[in-house]
Design an enzyme around this catalytic site. Structure first.
Site, PDB file in Angstrom:
ATOM      1  N   ARG A  27      29.239 -35.049 -14.748  1.00 35.73           N
ATOM      2  CA  ARG A  27      30.016 -35.532 -15.899  1.00 35.73           C
ATOM      3  C   ARG A  27      31.520 -35.570 -15.615  1.00 35.73           C
ATOM      4  NH1 ARG A  27      27.502 -31.900 -19.998  1.00 35.73           N
ATOM      5  NH2 ARG A  27      25.393 -32.637 -20.272  1.00 35.73           N
ATOM      6  N   ARG A  31      34.588 -36.444 -21.487  1.00 42.32           N
ATOM      7  CA  ARG A  31      35.481 -36.150 -22.604  1.00 42.32           C
ATOM      8  C   ARG A  31      36.581 -35.146 -22.312  1.00 42.32           C
ATOM      9  NH1 ARG A  31      31.228 -34.517 -27.054  1.00 42.32           N
ATOM     10  NH2 ARG A  31      30.163 -33.826 -25.175  1.00 42.32           N
ATOM     11  N   ARG A  40      37.094 -44.628 -24.565  1.00 44.45           N
ATOM     12  CA  ARG A  40      35.960 -44.510 -25.492  1.00 44.45           C
ATOM     13  C   ARG A  40      36.359 -44.997 -26.889  1.00 44.45           C
ATOM     14  NH1 ARG A  40      31.524 -40.271 -26.539  1.00 44.45           N
ATOM     15  NH2 ARG A  40      30.948 -40.803 -28.654  1.00 44.45           N
ATOM     16  N   ASP A  77      23.952 -43.529 -18.854  1.00 43.72           N
ATOM     17  CA  ASP A  77      23.234 -42.495 -19.596  1.00 43.72           C
ATOM     18  C   ASP A  77      21.787 -42.470 -19.119  1.00 43.72           C
ATOM     19  OD1 ASP A  77      23.594 -40.655 -22.083  1.00 43.72           O
ATOM     20  OD2 ASP A  77      21.654 -41.607 -22.368  1.00 43.72           O
ATOM     21  N   TYR A 154      12.592 -37.005 -24.870  1.00 39.73           N
ATOM     22  CA  TYR A 154      13.416 -37.698 -25.880  1.00 39.73           C
ATOM     23  C   TYR A 154      12.602 -38.781 -26.601  1.00 39.73           C
ATOM     24  CZ  TYR A 154      17.720 -35.581 -24.031  1.00 39.73           C
ATOM     25  OH  TYR A 154      18.691 -34.692 -23.651  1.00 39.73           O
TER      26      TYR A 154
END
Length: 353
Positions: A27, A31, A40, A77, A154
């Site tokens: 990652r 963020r 973003r 993703d 998921y």
């Protein structure tokens, strides 16, 4: 494809000599970087950022403009495949991914189609082509996918889960249904990763985020078996070069010997295991990626250097170590501390090579 100017990562993955230990961060485009947050915001939401190749390229390259990392990782993703299968993915701020149409019956799984990477997932391939062009061989580009078991949870749960009760119910009560889902996902992921290689990635990684939630027997049957199938189906690049595969099962420290026999070039390990003991348990059969506790990056530069030193010392002298965190970087971490980490790895690792 441009010749790599820095091939430290590739050499380490193939257990060849390097001048210092390569480092990249799971990652690393994310963020914790203010420039990522701005991009973003411009995109409007996470999925638009993923599905706009130019913006995905921008955020992939941002960490490399700040830090002398040894690899770029595609910004994407793990849920792009089920999204392309028509499950209606939305990523909700502070809640995570949600599927409008989860799959819970044999009939629903039978009806799932394997996506064409150059049609339904064209935006990912276009992003890779742009990133590859922009990188121009500066460092390798890592492509990735989720593991069949992880993506499957998921799809069955309809989003994130702590207990995986619906997925495990399917696994135990109707194993043939779960195997059908995992088999379709293994086929889709193999196609997807080979398309990423054709588009320009130099390495592929399989993220088995939830394999550690399984029992030892179920891990072999419902996770590792399908990852092995994918590894066996990975093709060389257009020039005939072998593409190294990294397998990472979070919480998989109990099974590193079996993961090392899967045919992959490297295994990723989290911070719950000692990297030196993983090296001896796997008999130097594979390269090992990891495994600093992400939370170390909340501390001081002195502590970061000290903890980096401990991981390097534990792995010891010789080839086959790729330095990374034991999982993805947290959003609240100061980028200055990442700079300390990267510099410490490069400086302190020289004596081990």
């Amino acid at each position: 494809m441009a010749k790599l100017k820095n091939d430290r990562l590739i050499r380490a993955l193939l257990r060849q000599p390097v001048d210092k230990t390569p480092v990249w961060i799971m990652r690393q485009a994310g963020r914790y970087l203010p420039e990522y947050r701005k991009t973003r915001e411009r995109a409007g939401d996470f999925m638009t950022l993923c599905k706009t190749p130019e913006l995905a390229c921008e955020v992939t390259l941002q960490p490399l403009q700040r830090f002398p990392l040894d690899a770029a990782i595609l910004f994407s993703d793990i849920l792009t495949i089920p999204d392309a299968m028509g499950l209606g993915l939305s990523v909700i701020e502070k809640e995570g991914p949600k599927f409008a149409r989860p799959v819970r019956t044999h009939a629903e799984i039978v009806n799932l189609s394997v996506p064409d990477p150059e049609v339904e997932l064209r935006y990912v391939m276009d992003a890779i082509r742009i990133i590859s062009r922009e990188l121009d061989g500066k460092v390798p580009l890592i492509g990735f996918a989720g593991s069949p078991w992880t993506i499957g949870t998921y799809m069955v749960e309809g989003g994130s889960s702590k207990e995986f009760s619906l997925a495990k119910e399917m696994m135990y009560a109707t194993p043939a249904t779960m195997h059908l889902l995992l088999s379709k996902l293994a086929d889709s992921i193999t196609l997807y990763l080979n398309a990423q290689i054709a588009a320009g990635v130099n390495v592929v990684m399989i993220f088995d985020s939830w394999g550690g939630a399984l029992s030892a027997q179920c891990y072999r049957e419902f996770s590792l078996q399908y990852m092995q199938r994918i590894v066996a189906g990975i093709k060389p690049d257009a020039s005939g070069n072998k593409i190294p595969v990294i397998l990472f099962t979070k919480g998989g420290g109990l099974w590193v010997e079996q993961i090392a026999m899967s045919g992959c070039e490297a295994i990723g390990v989290d911070w719950t295991v000692d990297i030196g003991s993983v090296r001896s348990r796997t008999g130097n059969a594979v390269a090992i990626q990891g495994n600093l506790d992400t939370a170390v990056l909340y501390s001081t530069p002195q502590v970061i250097r000290q903890e980096v030193g401990k991981v390097l010392e534990s792995y010891g002298k010789g080839n086959g170590h790729i330095f990374n965190l034991g999982h993805g970087i947290h959003p609240g971490i100061d980028p200055e501390n990442v700079a300390v980490l990267v510099e410490a790895v490069h400086e302190l690792s020289i004596k081990y090579h």
